[in-house]
Scaffold this motif. Structure first.
Motif, mmCIF file in Angstrom:
data_model
loop_
_atom_site.group_PDB
_atom_site.id
_atom_site.type_symbol
_atom_site.label_atom_id
_atom_site.label_comp_id
_atom_site.label_asym_id
_atom_site.label_seq_id
_atom_site.Cartn_x
_atom_site.Cartn_y
_atom_site.Cartn_z
ATOM 1 N N MET A 1 -5.790 6.558 1.576
ATOM 2 C CA MET A 1 -4.400 6.146 1.607
ATOM 3 C C MET A 1 -4.451 4.754 2.502
ATOM 4 S SD MET A 1 -2.262 8.109 0.015
ATOM 5 C CE MET A 1 -0.925 8.199 0.801
ATOM 6 N N ASP A 2 -5.126 4.108 2.347
ATOM 7 C CA ASP A 2 -5.233 2.843 3.308
ATOM 8 C C ASP A 2 -4.205 2.396 2.885
ATOM 9 O OD1 ASP A 2 -5.534 1.678 0.856
ATOM 10 O OD2 ASP A 2 -7.951 1.511 1.072
ATOM 11 N N ALA A 3 -3.672 1.163 3.617
ATOM 12 C CA ALA A 3 -2.385 0.274 3.739
ATOM 13 C C ALA A 3 -2.499 -0.236 2.489
ATOM 14 C CB ALA A 3 -2.485 -0.715 4.951
ATOM 15 N N ALA A 4 -3.189 -0.848 1.732
ATOM 16 C CA ALA A 4 -3.400 -1.610 0.353
ATOM 17 C C ALA A 4 -2.916 -0.031 -0.833
ATOM 18 C CB ALA A 4 -4.371 -2.633 -0.423
ATOM 19 N N HIS A 5 -3.277 0.630 -0.436
ATOM 20 C CA HIS A 5 -2.926 2.112 -1.645
ATOM 21 C C HIS A 5 -1.223 2.530 -1.492
ATOM 22 C CE1 HIS A 5 -7.442 2.765 -3.348
ATOM 23 N NE2 HIS A 5 -6.439 2.084 -4.390
ATOM 24 N N VAL A 6 -1.350 2.738 -0.108
ATOM 25 C CA VAL A 6 0.049 3.455 -0.010
ATOM 26 C C VAL A 6 0.935 2.332 -0.346
ATOM 27 C CG1 VAL A 6 1.695 3.448 2.068
ATOM 28 C CG2 VAL A 6 -0.752 4.606 2.230
ATOM 29 N N ASN A 7 0.610 0.699 0.195
ATOM 30 C CA ASN A 7 1.617 -0.330 -0.222
ATOM 31 C C ASN A 7 1.832 0.120 -1.945
ATOM 32 O OD1 ASN A 7 1.989 -0.943 2.447
ATOM 33 N ND2 ASN A 7 0.788 -2.591 2.118
ATOM 34 N N GLU A 8 1.125 -0.008 -2.786
ATOM 35 C CA GLU A 8 1.208 -0.152 -3.951
ATOM 36 C C GLU A 8 2.267 1.275 -5.004
ATOM 37 O OE1 GLU A 8 -1.893 -1.430 -6.653
ATOM 38 O OE2 GLU A 8 -3.016 -3.011 -5.161
ATOM 39 N N LEU A 9 1.190 2.337 -3.841
ATOM 40 C CA LEU A 9 1.959 3.101 -4.084
ATOM 41 C C LEU A 9 3.555 3.222 -4.616
ATOM 42 C CD1 LEU A 9 -0.627 6.371 -3.162
ATOM 43 C CD2 LEU A 9 -0.032 5.850 -5.408
ATOM 44 N N SER A 10 4.273 2.787 -3.213
ATOM 45 C CA SER A 10 5.419 2.797 -2.950
ATOM 46 C C SER A 10 6.000 1.531 -3.883
ATOM 47 C CB SER A 10 6.017 1.918 -0.657
ATOM 48 O OG SER A 10 7.056 1.269 -1.281
ATOM 49 N N ARG A 11 4.974 0.410 -4.524
ATOM 50 C CA ARG A 11 5.828 -0.190 -5.614
ATOM 51 C C ARG A 11 5.889 0.314 -6.376
ATOM 52 N NH1 ARG A 11 2.308 -5.326 -8.331
ATOM 53 N NH2 ARG A 11 4.243 -5.817 -9.430
ATOM 54 N N ALA A 12 4.366 1.595 -7.001
ATOM 55 C CA ALA A 12 5.555 2.213 -8.279
ATOM 56 C C ALA A 12 6.571 2.592 -7.967
ATOM 57 C CB ALA A 12 4.149 2.938 -8.269
#
Length: 286
Positions: A42-53
């Motif tokens: 749950m790094d920043a990149a994954h959290v950002n992409e989860l939010s985008r999804a």
């Protein structure tokens, strides 16, 4: 309304290769619109992409996985060390459910250590409630061993009244219990159910070669070890009844998961499960 989604443990290879957004786009194309995040950093990149999804694909981030303590060599956030971050991630992703996938391995060594785990988890569950977030415990088969005639799972429940359950029907079956009756028993505590089939595989040819060599012990070891994970509807579990009882229990999410694929791709497995569940009459839950 209850939803059928995907447990992302199956997708960790795709997350690493394609990233969270493109992985969840493929999940969405298969007809799934909810995901439980597990074994994904749950790094920043994954959290950002989860939010985008969530915003672009309409993907429901059903729940996030947390641990009591961080095991060596595995990704994930722990309640002991990352409590504030876990709350921030859940709030950003509009996720109301957190799940502990297993008690720490050392906690299995005695009744006292199981109780200590449960009480500590309960403390975090009470703190999370203050933020509108629920904490749930996911079973394997080990939770159905007994201490003085009482299942380990019941010991955990008695010592963590603020924590609910995420029942995994494959592991319930492997623990020697009936999934439907188990869902009924724990209905008041169950917010999530893992849909994972239970298949009896073939005795491998290598075992018969051992038999011709006079190695009966080797043959019997293989003969006893033929339980497999399976796509939903490809094994022996009664999923129409499991899902109907999960709905009656008020489960918010039912999450497709398969721990081993036996040569198939994750996308083939998820497509098969989705097709079978649709043919059972549950298309409206996707």
């Amino acid at each position: 309304m209850s939803k059928i989604g995907v447990q992302a443990m199956m997708l960790k290879g795709s997350f690493a290769q394609l990233g969270a957004f493109d992985t969840l786009r493929k999940v969405s194309e298969l007809g799934y619109n909810a995901v439980e995040v597990s074994q994904i950093p749950m790094d920043a990149a994954h959290v950002n992409e989860l939010s985008r999804a969530q915003s672009e694909l309409g993907m429901d981030i059903a729940s996030l996985s947390v641990m009591l303590e961080k095991p060596v060599g595995r990704p994930g956030d722990s309640l002991r060390e990352d409590f504030s971050k876990i709350i921030d991630d859940a709030q950003r992703l509009d996720t109301k459910l957190l799940r502990i996938g297993m008690l720490p391995h050392p906690a299995m060594k005695s009744l006292e250590s199981v109780i200590d785990f449960a009480k500590e988890a309960n403390g975090y569950a009470e703190r999370l409630r203050e933020h509108g977030i629920g904490l749930y415990y996911h079973n394997h088969h080990v939770e159905f061993m007994k201490y003085d005639g009482k299942y380990m799972l019941d010991v955990i429940i008695e010592n963590s009244p603020a924590m609910g359950l995420e029942l995994d029907v494959h592991w319930v079956q492997r623990g020697g219990l009936d999934p439907v009756r188990t869902i009924e028993k724990y209905a008041a505590k169950t917010a999530m159910v893992h849909l994972k089939d239970y298949r009896i595989g073939q005795v491998p040819q290598s075992a018969f070669e051992l038999l011709t060599q006079g190695d009966n012990e080797g043959f019997m070891a293989a003969y006893k070890n033929i339980v497999e994970f399976a796509e939903v509807g490809e094994g022996n579990l009664d999923f129409p009844s499991i899902i109907e009882h999960s709905l009656a229990a008020g489960a918010q999410y039912m999450l497709v998961e398969q721990d081993e694929l036996y040569g198939r791709t994750v996308w083939e497995a998820l497509e098969t499960s989705q097709r079978n569940l649709t043919s059972m009459g549950f298309a409206h839950l996707f």
